[in-house]
Scaffold this motif. Sequence first.
Motif, PDB file in Angstrom:
ATOM      1  N   ARG A   1       6.258   3.420  -0.724  1.00  0.00           N
ATOM      2  CA  ARG A   1       5.807   2.027  -0.862  1.00  0.00           C
ATOM      3  C   ARG A   1       5.961   1.284   0.462  1.00  0.00           C
ATOM      4  O   ARG A   1       7.057   1.189   1.009  1.00  0.00           O
ATOM      5  CB  ARG A   1       6.614   1.323  -1.953  1.00  0.00           C
ATOM      6  CG  ARG A   1       6.335   1.856  -3.342  1.00  0.00           C
ATOM      7  CD  ARG A   1       7.270   1.244  -4.370  1.00  0.00           C
ATOM      8  NE  ARG A   1       7.214   1.996  -5.629  1.00  0.00           N
ATOM      9  CZ  ARG A   1       8.150   1.962  -6.552  1.00  0.00           C
ATOM     10  NH1 ARG A   1       9.221   1.187  -6.371  1.00  0.00           N
ATOM     11  NH2 ARG A   1       8.029   2.684  -7.650  1.00  0.00           N
TER      12      ARG A   1
ATOM     13  N   GLU B   1       4.162  -0.093  -8.615  1.00  0.00           N
ATOM     14  CA  GLU B   1       5.374   0.684  -8.893  1.00  0.00           C
ATOM     15  C   GLU B   1       5.062   1.945  -9.690  1.00  0.00           C
ATOM     16  O   GLU B   1       5.713   2.980  -9.516  1.00  0.00           O
ATOM     17  CB  GLU B   1       6.376  -0.186  -9.647  1.00  0.00           C
ATOM     18  CG  GLU B   1       6.935  -1.326  -8.793  1.00  0.00           C
ATOM     19  CD  GLU B   1       7.864  -2.238  -9.567  1.00  0.00           C
ATOM     20  OE1 GLU B   1       8.160  -1.911 -10.745  1.00  0.00           O
ATOM     21  OE2 GLU B   1       8.288  -3.262  -9.003  1.00  0.00           O
ATOM     22  N   ALA B   2       4.029   1.872 -10.531  1.00  0.00           N
ATOM     23  CA  ALA B   2       3.674   3.039 -11.344  1.00  0.00           C
ATOM     24  C   ALA B   2       2.955   4.107 -10.532  1.00  0.00           C
ATOM     25  O   ALA B   2       3.149   5.312 -10.755  1.00  0.00           O
ATOM     26  CB  ALA B   2       2.805   2.597 -12.525  1.00  0.00           C
ATOM     27  N   GLU B   3       2.105   3.691  -9.578  1.00  0.00           N
ATOM     28  CA  GLU B   3       1.252   4.631  -8.852  1.00  0.00           C
ATOM     29  C   GLU B   3       1.848   5.129  -7.538  1.00  0.00           C
ATOM     30  O   GLU B   3       1.440   6.182  -7.037  1.00  0.00           O
ATOM     31  CB  GLU B   3      -0.110   3.987  -8.571  1.00  0.00           C
ATOM     32  CG  GLU B   3      -0.942   3.721  -9.808  1.00  0.00           C
ATOM     33  CD  GLU B   3      -2.329   3.188  -9.450  1.00  0.00           C
ATOM     34  OE1 GLU B   3      -2.648   3.093  -8.251  1.00  0.00           O
ATOM     35  OE2 GLU B   3      -3.089   2.895 -10.394  1.00  0.00           O
ATOM     36  N   VAL B   4       2.780   4.383  -6.962  1.00  0.00           N
ATOM     37  CA  VAL B   4       3.283   4.727  -5.630  1.00  0.00           C
ATOM     38  C   VAL B   4       4.755   5.095  -5.706  1.00  0.00           C
ATOM     39  O   VAL B   4       5.583   4.294  -6.163  1.00  0.00           O
ATOM     40  CB  VAL B   4       3.099   3.538  -4.654  1.00  0.00           C
ATOM     41  CG1 VAL B   4       3.540   3.937  -3.242  1.00  0.00           C
ATOM     42  CG2 VAL B   4       1.648   3.070  -4.653  1.00  0.00           C
TER      43      VAL B   4
ATOM     44  N   CYS C   1       0.823  -1.210   0.000  1.00  0.00           N
ATOM     45  CA  CYS C   1       0.000   0.000   0.000  1.00  0.00           C
ATOM     46  C   CYS C   1       0.853   1.255   0.000  1.00  0.00           C
ATOM     47  O   CYS C   1       2.064   1.225   0.274  1.00  0.00           O
ATOM     48  CB  CYS C   1      -0.949   0.010   1.198  1.00  0.00           C
ATOM     49  SG  CYS C   1      -0.153   0.249   2.796  1.00  0.00           S
ATOM     50  N   HIS C   2       0.205   2.358  -0.330  1.00  0.00           N
ATOM     51  CA  HIS C   2       0.789   3.683  -0.220  1.00  0.00           C
ATOM     52  C   HIS C   2       0.828   4.035   1.259  1.00  0.00           C
ATOM     53  O   HIS C   2      -0.177   3.923   1.959  1.00  0.00           O
ATOM     54  CB  HIS C   2      -0.075   4.684  -1.002  1.00  0.00           C
ATOM     55  CG  HIS C   2       0.555   6.009  -1.231  1.00  0.00           C
ATOM     56  ND1 HIS C   2       0.941   6.847  -0.206  1.00  0.00           N
ATOM     57  CD2 HIS C   2       0.886   6.670  -2.400  1.00  0.00           C
ATOM     58  CE1 HIS C   2       1.456   7.951  -0.711  1.00  0.00           C
ATOM     59  NE2 HIS C   2       1.440   7.870  -2.039  1.00  0.00           N
TER      60      HIS C   2
ATOM     61  N   GLN D   1      -8.254   6.395  -2.743  1.00  0.00           N
ATOM     62  CA  GLN D   1      -7.411   7.081  -3.739  1.00  0.00           C
ATOM     63  C   GLN D   1      -5.999   6.492  -3.769  1.00  0.00           C
ATOM     64  O   GLN D   1      -5.273   6.648  -4.749  1.00  0.00           O
ATOM     65  CB  GLN D   1      -7.332   8.571  -3.414  1.00  0.00           C
ATOM     66  CG  GLN D   1      -6.595   8.893  -2.122  1.00  0.00           C
ATOM     67  CD  GLN D   1      -6.481  10.376  -1.856  1.00  0.00           C
ATOM     68  OE1 GLN D   1      -6.061  11.133  -2.727  1.00  0.00           O
ATOM     69  NE2 GLN D   1      -6.864  10.795  -0.659  1.00  0.00           N
ATOM     70  N   TYR D   2      -5.619   5.796  -2.682  1.00  0.00           N
ATOM     71  CA  TYR D   2      -4.280   5.237  -2.595  1.00  0.00           C
ATOM     72  C   TYR D   2      -4.292   3.751  -2.952  1.00  0.00           C
ATOM     73  O   TYR D   2      -5.247   3.043  -2.672  1.00  0.00           O
ATOM     74  CB  TYR D   2      -3.727   5.405  -1.184  1.00  0.00           C
ATOM     75  CG  TYR D   2      -3.584   6.831  -0.737  1.00  0.00           C
ATOM     76  CD1 TYR D   2      -2.609   7.659  -1.279  1.00  0.00           C
ATOM     77  CD2 TYR D   2      -4.440   7.361   0.240  1.00  0.00           C
ATOM     78  CE1 TYR D   2      -2.476   8.979  -0.863  1.00  0.00           C
ATOM     79  CE2 TYR D   2      -4.308   8.676   0.663  1.00  0.00           C
ATOM     80  CZ  TYR D   2      -3.334   9.481   0.109  1.00  0.00           C
ATOM     81  OH  TYR D   2      -3.205  10.775   0.514  1.00  0.00           O
ATOM     82  N   TYR D   3      -3.205   3.312  -3.537  1.00  0.00           N
ATOM     83  CA  TYR D   3      -3.053   1.884  -3.815  1.00  0.00           C
ATOM     84  C   TYR D   3      -2.983   1.139  -2.486  1.00  0.00           C
ATOM     85  O   TYR D   3      -2.175   1.458  -1.605  1.00  0.00           O
ATOM     86  CB  TYR D   3      -1.775   1.643  -4.620  1.00  0.00           C
ATOM     87  CG  TYR D   3      -1.605   0.199  -5.065  1.00  0.00           C
ATOM     88  CD1 TYR D   3      -1.952  -0.194  -6.350  1.00  0.00           C
ATOM     89  CD2 TYR D   3      -1.104  -0.772  -4.191  1.00  0.00           C
ATOM     90  CE1 TYR D   3      -1.804  -1.507  -6.765  1.00  0.00           C
ATOM     91  CE2 TYR D   3      -0.954  -2.085  -4.594  1.00  0.00           C
ATOM     92  CZ  TYR D   3      -1.307  -2.453  -5.878  1.00  0.00           C
ATOM     93  OH  TYR D   3      -1.169  -3.769  -6.284  1.00  0.00           O
TER      94      TYR D   3
ATOM     95  N   LYS E   1       1.380  -1.949 -11.400  1.00  0.00           N
ATOM     96  CA  LYS E   1       0.551  -0.809 -10.995  1.00  0.00           C
ATOM     97  C   LYS E   1       1.070  -0.180  -9.709  1.00  0.00           C
ATOM     98  O   LYS E   1       1.078   1.042  -9.548  1.00  0.00           O
ATOM     99  CB  LYS E   1      -0.896  -1.273 -10.823  1.00  0.00           C
ATOM    100  CG  LYS E   1      -1.894  -0.142 -10.626  1.00  0.00           C
ATOM    101  CD  LYS E   1      -3.325  -0.668 -10.624  1.00  0.00           C
ATOM    102  CE  LYS E   1      -4.307   0.480 -10.518  1.00  0.00           C
ATOM    103  NZ  LYS E   1      -5.718   0.010 -10.508  1.00  0.00           N
TER     104      LYS E   1
END
Length: 467
Positions: free
Chosen positions: A300, A292-295, A250-251, A277-279, A290
């Motif tokens: 991380r 690695e791309a979003e956070v 998670c973020h 809104q957070y992974y 996803k």
Amino acid sequence: MRAGEVCLRLLGDMLRLKIRFVKKVQLMRLSNYFLPVLKENPAEAQIVSHRLMLRAGMVRQSSAGIYSWLPLGLRVLNKIADIVRQEQALAGALEMLMPTLQPAEIWRESGRYDDYGKEMLRITDRHDRDLLYGPTNEELITQIFRDSVRSYKELPRNLYHIQWKFRDEIRPRFGVMRGREFLMKDGYSFDIDEANARRAYQKIFVSYLRSFKRMGLQAIPVAADTGPIGGDLSHEFIILAETGESEVFCHADVLAQPVPEADYAADLTPVIDGYTQYYARSDEMHDAAKFEAEVPADKRLTARGIEVGHIFYFGTKYSNAMKALVAGPDGKDVPVHMGSYGIGVSRLVGGIIEACHDDEGIVWPWAVAPFHIGLINLKPGDEATDALCEQLYQNLTNHNLDVLYDDRDERAGAKFSTMDLIGLPWQAVIGPRGAKAGEVEIKNRVTGEKQTVALEAAMKILSQPPA
């Protein structure tokens, strides 16, 4: 004397008797309490919570994956259930109680009887009727709703119960964390359309965050698979613990999100969006690319966690299959939209211990502790020591605090070890020297800090959760 005055006098006498009875029942002396503690770690216990629950005399195994709850464990179980009840009531859910045994025919009606597999315990009674020990209650609650509600004007409805469930795990392990019989809160919402059903989902989402916070836990809502329950929207609530069976990705900022107030009349979408809104996913749903791309790399968070709650929106899956229809505003019958919402009440006992322990034993959060204070008499039979212990005990219980009084004729070291093991938030120690000075030694179980204070000061300290 008038009849009304007689009734009032009798009522007053009854209330006084009740108060005296309650105070007498509240006197929890360890010399009379059933607390079969163990000095050594049981060989069969593989994780911390299982070891400590057995050692602290909270449970005893009846058969594989099935446990008897002893007095100390039952107090924790009941406190967790009470928090769940209070938060469900604030969210507008109504408590009921459904049976453990269900007729197989309603599961055949939904199409899940054969799909559920060997985890379902199937039974045939003396009349050759097929029954099952319920692993969940979507079918039964849908039948109850279908037979009782006819119009959209009777919606929304949100019903829940707290009941024992059974799933025939092939390898039950980890004590109450993965047992075959478990206590669960499962709730079910009924709405006229998807928009209203999603609002019901949001209310329970918030109520779960609030429930876990009150238990001293930080829960992370993660996107989840719907599994055999079905539907297209689901979240698990996971508490972080090194021994958790799930890996969480998670973020880090999701941990900083505030737990909202219980304003269920407001639009809860911003609250939900603040979390989603957070992974945040467990290993079952994890998408490494996803993530690695979003956070950002410095945000991380990868950790282990324990699932303690799971919620689902599954639309008209069961209402279509079981014909749970209501007349809509235009008079036409439509299937209701449903959701289901589970909390593992007995699993939470183990989960809390996994998150809250040290080398000496359990460290209970205040709200779920079996007792708030462990009162230790270092010299039972000494008149001054007994008197001060009794005085402190009565003062604390008069302030609605739960006190376990160790009045046993035991070594001081054994008493301290027992109190550390069972993990009550405060320990209050009185011996002859302290009794003579009118002083109490207080130990904060969380920090281990000790201080010696006068009786009045002890009351103020012990009446509040440890810092």
